[in-house]
Each structure stands twice: as structure tokens, then as C-alpha cells.
Design a protein around this motif. Structure first.
Motif, short mmCIF file in Angstrom:
data_model
loop_
_atom_site.label_atom_id
_atom_site.label_comp_id
_atom_site.label_asym_id
_atom_site.label_seq_id
_atom_site.Cartn_x
_atom_site.Cartn_y
_atom_site.Cartn_z
N HIS A 140 11.43 13.85 4.75
CA HIS A 140 11.28 15.00 5.65
C HIS A 140 11.01 16.25 4.83
CE1 HIS A 140 12.67 12.23 8.52
NE2 HIS A 140 13.96 12.41 8.35
N ARG A 141 9.98 16.94 5.23
CA ARG A 141 9.55 18.12 4.50
C ARG A 141 10.31 19.35 4.95
NH1 ARG A 141 3.17 18.92 4.85
NH2 ARG A 141 3.41 21.13 4.48
N LEU A 142 10.89 20.08 4.01
CA LEU A 142 11.63 21.29 4.36
C LEU A 142 11.30 22.38 3.37
CD1 LEU A 142 15.03 19.51 4.91
CD2 LEU A 142 13.81 20.75 6.70
N GLN B 19 -0.63 13.79 4.29
CA GLN B 19 0.18 14.92 4.76
C GLN B 19 -0.08 15.19 6.24
OE1 GLN B 19 -1.83 17.75 2.00
NE2 GLN B 19 0.19 17.93 1.06
N THR B 20 0.82 15.95 6.85
CA THR B 20 0.60 16.40 8.23
C THR B 20 -0.78 17.04 8.35
OG1 THR B 20 2.97 16.87 8.38
CG2 THR B 20 1.56 17.85 10.07
N GLU B 21 -1.12 17.82 7.36
CA GLU B 21 -2.38 18.58 7.40
C GLU B 21 -3.61 17.70 7.24
OE1 GLU B 21 0.24 19.11 5.54
OE2 GLU B 21 0.83 21.22 5.58
N GLY C 155 -0.46 21.26 -2.33
CA GLY C 155 0.94 21.57 -2.63
C GLY C 155 1.60 20.52 -3.51
N ASP C 156 0.86 19.46 -3.82
CA ASP C 156 1.41 18.39 -4.67
C ASP C 156 0.83 18.45 -6.08
OD1 ASP C 156 3.15 16.94 -2.97
OD2 ASP C 156 1.43 16.03 -1.97
N GLY C 157 1.59 17.90 -7.01
CA GLY C 157 1.09 17.68 -8.35
C GLY C 157 0.83 16.18 -8.52
N VAL D 18 0.85 -1.19 0.00
CA VAL D 18 0.00 0.00 0.00
C VAL D 18 0.88 1.24 0.00
CG1 VAL D 18 -2.12 -0.99 0.95
CG2 VAL D 18 -0.36 -0.19 2.53
N ASP D 19 0.77 2.02 -1.05
CA ASP D 19 1.49 3.28 -1.16
C ASP D 19 0.51 4.35 -0.69
OD1 ASP D 19 2.87 5.55 -1.86
OD2 ASP D 19 2.91 5.13 -4.02
N THR D 20 0.76 4.90 0.50
CA THR D 20 -0.23 5.76 1.14
C THR D 20 0.16 7.22 0.98
OG1 THR D 20 0.88 5.77 3.29
CG2 THR D 20 -0.63 3.95 2.85
N TRP D 21 -0.64 7.98 0.26
CA TRP D 21 -0.37 9.41 0.15
C TRP D 21 -1.19 10.18 1.18
CZ3 TRP D 21 -3.76 13.44 -0.58
CH2 TRP D 21 -3.13 14.70 -0.62
O1 PRX Z 1 4.61 15.57 -1.24
C1 PRX Z 1 3.82 14.67 -0.52
C2 PRX Z 1 4.71 13.68 0.20
O2 PRX Z 1 4.90 14.19 1.50
C3 PRX Z 1 4.17 15.40 1.67
C4 PRX Z 1 3.63 15.47 3.06
O3 PRX Z 1 4.68 15.50 3.96
P1 PRX Z 1 4.40 15.42 5.51
O4 PRX Z 1 3.37 16.42 5.89
O5 PRX Z 1 5.71 15.50 6.20
O6 PRX Z 1 3.75 14.01 5.74
C5 PRX Z 1 4.45 12.86 5.40
C6 PRX Z 1 3.75 11.65 5.92
C7 PRX Z 1 2.30 11.60 5.72
C8 PRX Z 1 3.10 15.35 0.62
O7 PRX Z 1 2.63 16.64 0.30
N1 PRX Z 1 4.12 12.35 0.29
C9 PRX Z 1 3.61 11.75 1.38
N2 PRX Z 1 3.22 10.49 1.08
C10 PRX Z 1 3.46 10.29 -0.22
C11 PRX Z 1 4.02 11.49 -0.73
N3 PRX Z 1 4.35 11.61 -2.03
C12 PRX Z 1 4.13 10.55 -2.84
N4 PRX Z 1 3.62 9.39 -2.41
C13 PRX Z 1 3.28 9.20 -1.12
N5 PRX Z 1 2.79 8.03 -0.73
#
Ligand code: PRX
Length: 634
Positions: free
Chosen positions: A513-515, A401-403, A487-489, A396-399
């Protein structure tokens, strides 16, 4: 009772349809499986303009009564937290639901005795030890708001976060063991206090290694001295569904990191629902998420989601490569792990060490393996599927975000179609869409590509950013009218499956890690010899993205490796090691538009080695600099 568990792809489709046709009915049904002190008056009130989003308004609850108390009748002896220490020889700790309940109560009582009450903010700066989960839950028990800061951030970054939320207390450990390293955590907290954290009254110190630390009687308190001996019952604070549960800081494209705010009711319902369905958790399973509780993944899928569902959640103190690159698989075999959840950067790092490290371990208990945090490239996906999933276990590739608080687009265990690099279909209740970046209109039909946005609220969507609601509005709800912008494409294939491409804003994703590039630039600019800098991400084999910094230094400064090392040290000090530039190129100027804006597109291309496709540079104020940048690429 637990939320509805999806049992087939057809079931998913019908649940999805129901969640879109009648969101309130759908979520009311899920919410009614939890213990509420008082039922909600309205399921949902919302607008994305202000934004104002309220789920289960008027409902009263305490999330810990749902994580702990309600399980005591049926699974008090079952392991709730399974702690695997850093050193493989040290014994694992099995903490049952009864023990966890008692520990949380004792810690809740200790916090109350130290003057912490409903609405107070408590900052955490701790390693991955059970006391972190325990005291996070203790905060929730007494209605205090937790703000966990990843223990890899610097003293300055810690101080910034403590001060933004006016935290009354910091809970930390003495030292943090990670692989061969022993990190002086308390020392960093002391440094943060020396920088200045006027709101902090107490530092509660957990004795982890027992080594010497500096001690200040005026604010330092030993965790064990305060917690041991407390009563093992602690009346839970009655919380409104929309009371704040926690703040978690995350980076954006501008300014300092912002405190994402999650509230009690909706977050509870969604983390449990998503956990149960994505991982297809069954009673008795052992589930392991390798994230750190300092990130949202750890909040939602080590602590809250699993415990809400009465799961056994494994918590790991160490690192994937200690004592060697087989550690993850050794732990999976040892504890007969059924669901395993990690990040692409870890998969790539382990893949690079060689397949032999995966061999010789019994991974036959695995039923679902997951990925999170960044796009997973096809090679890593295939390797994960083959060497860990033995070609039979679904990935499972889970997309998310923190939000978003919880997983948004993902397979439902083995029930969904799988396609490498595709996160797949949205979870029930999630209404994503793709938006054209020029017209801001939704792209209908398949296939399609565009900005990834969400059209309708889900229970665990962020409510605000701490202390600055306008920032929340501008960041997430203003780009695309009437929608939440991620914020993603992303792309959708002919079957409507989603593939996340990556950030379209000035955010880089380094090892998951988001920066914010602005944040790293500000840190670099702190070096006295730096005049100006520009930071971009570039493709990195292991980290996904690396940090490439273009730096202008003052006259007379030696643009050499010694200065590079100093700049790296400055970034470590300002943010932490995760933000340190991988490459630094000294330049005489940055490519700028006539209005003075840095043209990052060009910087990204050069950093990626794609100088042949720079496009039109004639609109630059200083086109001559491009040649210099290409020649000096590092
Ligand atoms: O760009 C996407 C990427 O991580 C971002 C969110 O980062 P953060 O708030 O630190 O949370 C990470 C853990 C939930 C997103 O906007 N991202 C997260 N999961 C994926 C991803 N990009 C591609 N595939 C994913 N499964």
C-alpha cells in the motif's frame, strides 16, 4: 477478437520492436480487435510538457459492450465472475457472462433512475462482493465516473475523496466480512457524511450480512429494492475514447492523495492486451487476482482486463489467513485456478506461517503465478516458485503503478527469461529508461542504474489528476524533461532486464500500500500533544516497509506507551489502519539543515539500524541531536 497473444520470446522481441518503430500502427492493430461504435480519427496525439495525451481520438465506444455484450454470442453460459466467499463453507457463486450482463444492466437502470448520468461521480466503499464489480461496470455502462475507495480507509479519508471529486452518490454495503472480523461499513459512511459530504445525494446500500444498520430516509436507498425488478437491458452510453472512465486516489510525496484519471479507450486496449500476454490466458482458464478492487490492481486485473478478454475472473471476499494460512491454496485447488496473482507481502506472511500450509492441495492447474505491488525479495520469490509453482510454473513479477493503468515491466508468462527479484523486460509499447539523478540524462548501455522513467506514451497512461492538472504536470512530467517520471529507482543488468529497487521519493510502500510520508505526518500532527513529526520507511520482514515515526511532543506530555497508542488511534482515524506507525520514537528535535529542511536520509538510516553509515552530519543545524536519535531508537 482478442489482441495479439505472444507465443515465444522471439515473438515478444519482434512485437516489441514493432511497437517501438511504429507505435501508432501497433496500437491501432490492437485497438481494432475491440467493438467501437465509431472508429477513431487519430491514434495518438501527445506531448509530455503540458501534458496532453490522447489515444484513439474521435473513437466512440462503451467499455462494457466490450466486457459483456460482445461475449454473449460465444460465451454467455461461461462463468465471468467466480465469487469465493469469506467463509470456506459458504457456497461459491458462478456468475455467467449472461447473468453479469443482466445484473450490470439492471444496476445501470437503477443508477439512471436515481439521477446518475454521464460524467457524474459515484464513490464506492464496499467489500469484495460481486455487487461491487457489477455496480462499477454499471457506472461505466451509463457513463458515470467511478471512484472506488478501499474499504479499509477511515471516514475522514473517505470524506476527503468524496469531496475532492464531488461525488453524487456513495455505494456501500451494510457490513464487510473479513476473516473473523465484521466491519460496519455503512457506519463509516455515516461518519463520513457527518464530517460533511455536501455533494452526496444518495447512499445506495447493498445488503451483505443483513445485520442492523442506522437508516436515514432522506438519502439511504437499499440496493436490492432499486435494482431488482429493473429491465435486464440497459442502453450503453456512447463514450468518447478520451472520456473519463474512473478516478482512483493514490498517495504521493506531497499533500493529500490525488485522483488519478483514466479514460475509456486507451485503458480498455492496454488492460486487455497486458492481461492476455502477461498471464498467457487461454480460453477456459480460471484466473485469480487476490487484490482488492479498491486498488488499481483490482480495477485492471479483476474487473476490466479479464472481462475484456472473456476470462473467468475469481473474486475473493476473505483474507489469506482465514480460517488458516492454507486458504489461498485451498481456493486454488477447489476452483482449479490456472493463473494466480498476488502481492509479496502476502507471500512473505504465508511463508512465515510454515510450508505445511501449502501441502495437501492440488496446485497442478497453475500455469502462471504473479507478483505485484512492491519489490519481491529473493527469499520470497524462491519460496513462491518452489512451494506454489512447484519449481515448474513461471513467476511473473509485474511492475506498474496506479498511474500506468496496466502492467509495464514483466515476464510474458513462461516465454520470458526469469531471474529472481527482476521484473524483466518492458511490455510491447513501453519504452522505459534509466536517468542519472544529478544530470537528468538517460543512462545508455548495460548494466545501468538510475531513476526509472518512460519516454513515450502508452494507451493507459494517466491523463490528469482530478481537478488539478498542474499537479499532474509537476508530479510526473517536470522532474525529467520530456519524460514520465515513475518515482521509482531501478537497475538494468547486463542483459537489459530491469530490477525495481523502490521509491526514491517520500512515498513508503507498506504491505504493497502506497502512503506519502507527509500524509502520515499530517495525521500524526492532528494529535493535540504533537508538536512536529517526521515519518520514514524502514525494512520490515513481512510488510516490506514499516512506518517509523519520530515525534516531538509538547512540554508536559507524557512521552509513553499511552501516548503512542493515542497517536496510533489518531492515524487510524485520519487515514485508516494501513497507515498506522509501527514504531514511534519520541525525540526532542529533528535533524535539520540550515535552511530548516528535515534531513530524512539520517532518519531513514537510524530507523533501519544503519547508524554506522550516516555519512556527513556536520552540515546540520543541530548535529548534536543525532546522538540522541541513535540512543533512543525503538
Ligand atoms: O514502487 C513501485 C511499487 O508500487 C508502486 C506503485 O504503487 P501503486 O500505484 O499502489 O500500484 C501498485 C500496483 C500496481 C511503484 O511505484 N511496485 C509495484 N509493483 C512492483 C513495485 N515495485 C517492485 N516490483 C514490482 N513488481
Amino acid at each position: 477478437m482478442l489482441p495479439t497473444q505472444i507465443t515465444s520470446f522471439e515473438h515478444y522481441q519482434s512485437e516489441y520492436a514493432r511497437s517501438v518503430n511504429d507505435p501508432e500502427g501497433f496500437w491501432a492493430k490492437q485497438a481494432s480487435t475491440f467493438n467501437w461504435r465509431k472508429k477513431w480519427d487519430h491514434v495518438l496525439e501527445w506531448n509530455f510538457e503540458e501534458p496532453n495525451i490522447k489515444w484513439f481520438q474521435g473513437g466512440k465506444l462503451n467499455i462494457t459492450e466490450n466486457c459483456l455484450d460482445r461475449h454473449l454470442a460465444t460465451r454467455s453460459q461461461q462463468t465471468a465472475l467466480l465469487f469465493e466467499p469469506n467463509a470456506p463453507g459458504d457456497p461459491a457463486r458462478h456468475i455467467s457472462y449472461r447473468e453479469l450482463y443482466e445484473e450490470v444492466c439492471k444496476t445501470g437502470n437503477a443508477l439512471r433512475e436515481l439521477g446518475i448520468g454521464k460524467g457524474d461521480r459515484v464513490c464506492f466503499y464496499m467489500p469484495m462482493v460481486p455487487e461491487l464489480a457489477i455496480s462499477v461496470l454499471a457506472c461505466a455502462r451509463i457513463g458515470a465516473i467511478h471512484s472506488v475507495v478501499f474499504a479499509g480507509f477511515s471516514a475522514q479519508a473517505l470524506a476527503d475523496r468524496v469531496n475532492d471529486a464531488d461525488c453524487k452518490m456513495i455505494i456501500c454495503s451494510d457490513y464487510n466480512k473479513r476473516g473473523n472480523k465484521n466491519i460496519g461499513v455503512k457506519e463509516i459512511v455515516d461518519e463520513a457524511l457527518a464530517i460533511g459530504c455536501p455533494s452526496v445525494q444518495t447512499v445506495l446500500v447493498h445488503r451483505n450480512t443483513g445485520e442492523e444498520i442506522a437508516w436515514d430516509e432522506s438519502y439511504d436507498v437499499w440496493y436490492h429494492e432499486k435494482v431488482d425488478g429493473q429491465a435486464a437491458e440497459c442502453p450503453a452510453e456512447e463514450m468518447d475514447a478520451e472520456d473519463v472512465l474512473f478516478i482512483l486516489y493514490t498517495s504521493g510525496s506531497t499533500g493529500k492523495p490525488k485522483g488519478v484519471v483514466h479514460t475509456c479507450g486507451g485503458y480498455m486496449v492496454y488492460t486487455a492486451y497486458s492481461f492476455l500476454n502477461v498471464f498467457q490466458y487461454q480460453p477456459g482458464d480460471v484466473y485469480w487476482c487476490t487484490a482488492d478492487i479498491g486498488w488499481i490492481t483490482g480495477h485492471s486485473y479483476i474487473v476490466y482486463g479479464p472481462l475484456l478478454c472473456g476470462a473467468t475472473s475469481l473474486m475473493f471476499e476473505g483474507v489469506p489467513t482465514y480460517p488458516d494460512a492454507g486458504r489461498f491454496w485451498e481456493v486454488c485447488a477447489k476452483h482449479k485456478v490456472n493463473q494466480f496473482y498476488t502481492a509479496p507481502t502476502a507471500i512473505r506472511a504465508l511463508m512465515a506461517q510454515g510450508d505445511e500450509f501449502t501441502e495437501g492441495y492440488d496446485l497442478s492447474h497453475l500455469k502462471v503465478i504473479g507478483s505485484v505491488g512492491e519489490p519481491i525479495n529473493e527469499e520470497a520469490w524462491e519460496w513462491y516458485k518452489k512451494h506454489i509453482g512447484k519449481d515448474t510454473v513461471p513467476v511473473v513479477d509485474t511492475w506498474w503503478q496506479t498511474e500506468t493503468g496496466g502492467m509495464m515491466i514483466s515476464g510474458m508468462g513462461g516465454h520470458s527469461p526469469q531471474k529472481p527479484t527482476f521484473a524483466g523486460y518492458p511490455l510491447p509499447g513501453i519504452q522505459p529508461c534509466l536517468v542519472d539523478k544529478n544530470t537528468m540524462q538517460e543512462e545508455e548501455g548495460n548494466p545501468a542504474a538510475g531513476l526509472l522513467a518512460i519516454k513515450f506514451p502508452w494507451p493507459s497512461i494517466l491523463r490528469t489528476t482530478w481537478g488539478d492538472h498542474l499537479r499532474c504536470k509537476h508530479t510526473y512530467f517536470s522532474t525529467i524533461p520530456g519524460m514520465y517520471f515513475t518515482g521509482d529507482g531501478a537497475r538494468r543488468d547486463a542483459d537489459g532486464m530491469y530490477r525495481i529497487i523502490g521509491r526514491v521519493d517520500d512515498v513508503v510502500n507498506v504491505s504493497g500500500h502506497r502512503l506519502g510520508t507527509a500524509e502520515v505526518e499530517n495525521a500524526i500532527d492532528e494529535h493535540p500533544q504533537v508538536v512536529e513529526s517526521a515519518v520514514v520507511g524502514y525494512p520490515h520482514d513481512i510488510k516490506g516497509q514499516g512506518i517509523y515515526a519520530y515525534v516531538i511532543v509538547g512540554a508536559g506530555a507524557g512521552a509513553d506507551d499511552a501516548l503512542r497508542a493515542e497517536i496510533v488511534a489518531t492515524v487510524r482515524q485520519e487515514i485508516g489502519p494501513i497507515a498506522k506507525p509501527d514504531k514511534i520514537q519520541f525525540v526532542s528535535a529533528l535533524p535539520k539543515t540550515r535552511s530548516g529542511k528535515i534531513m530524512r536520509r539520517i532518519l531513514r538510516k537510524i530507523a533501519a539500524g544503519e547508524q554506522d553509515s550516516l555519512g556527513d552530519v556536520s552540515t546540520l543545524l543541530n548535529p548534536e541531536v543525532v546522538e540522541e536519535l541513535i540512543l533512543g531508537r525503538v
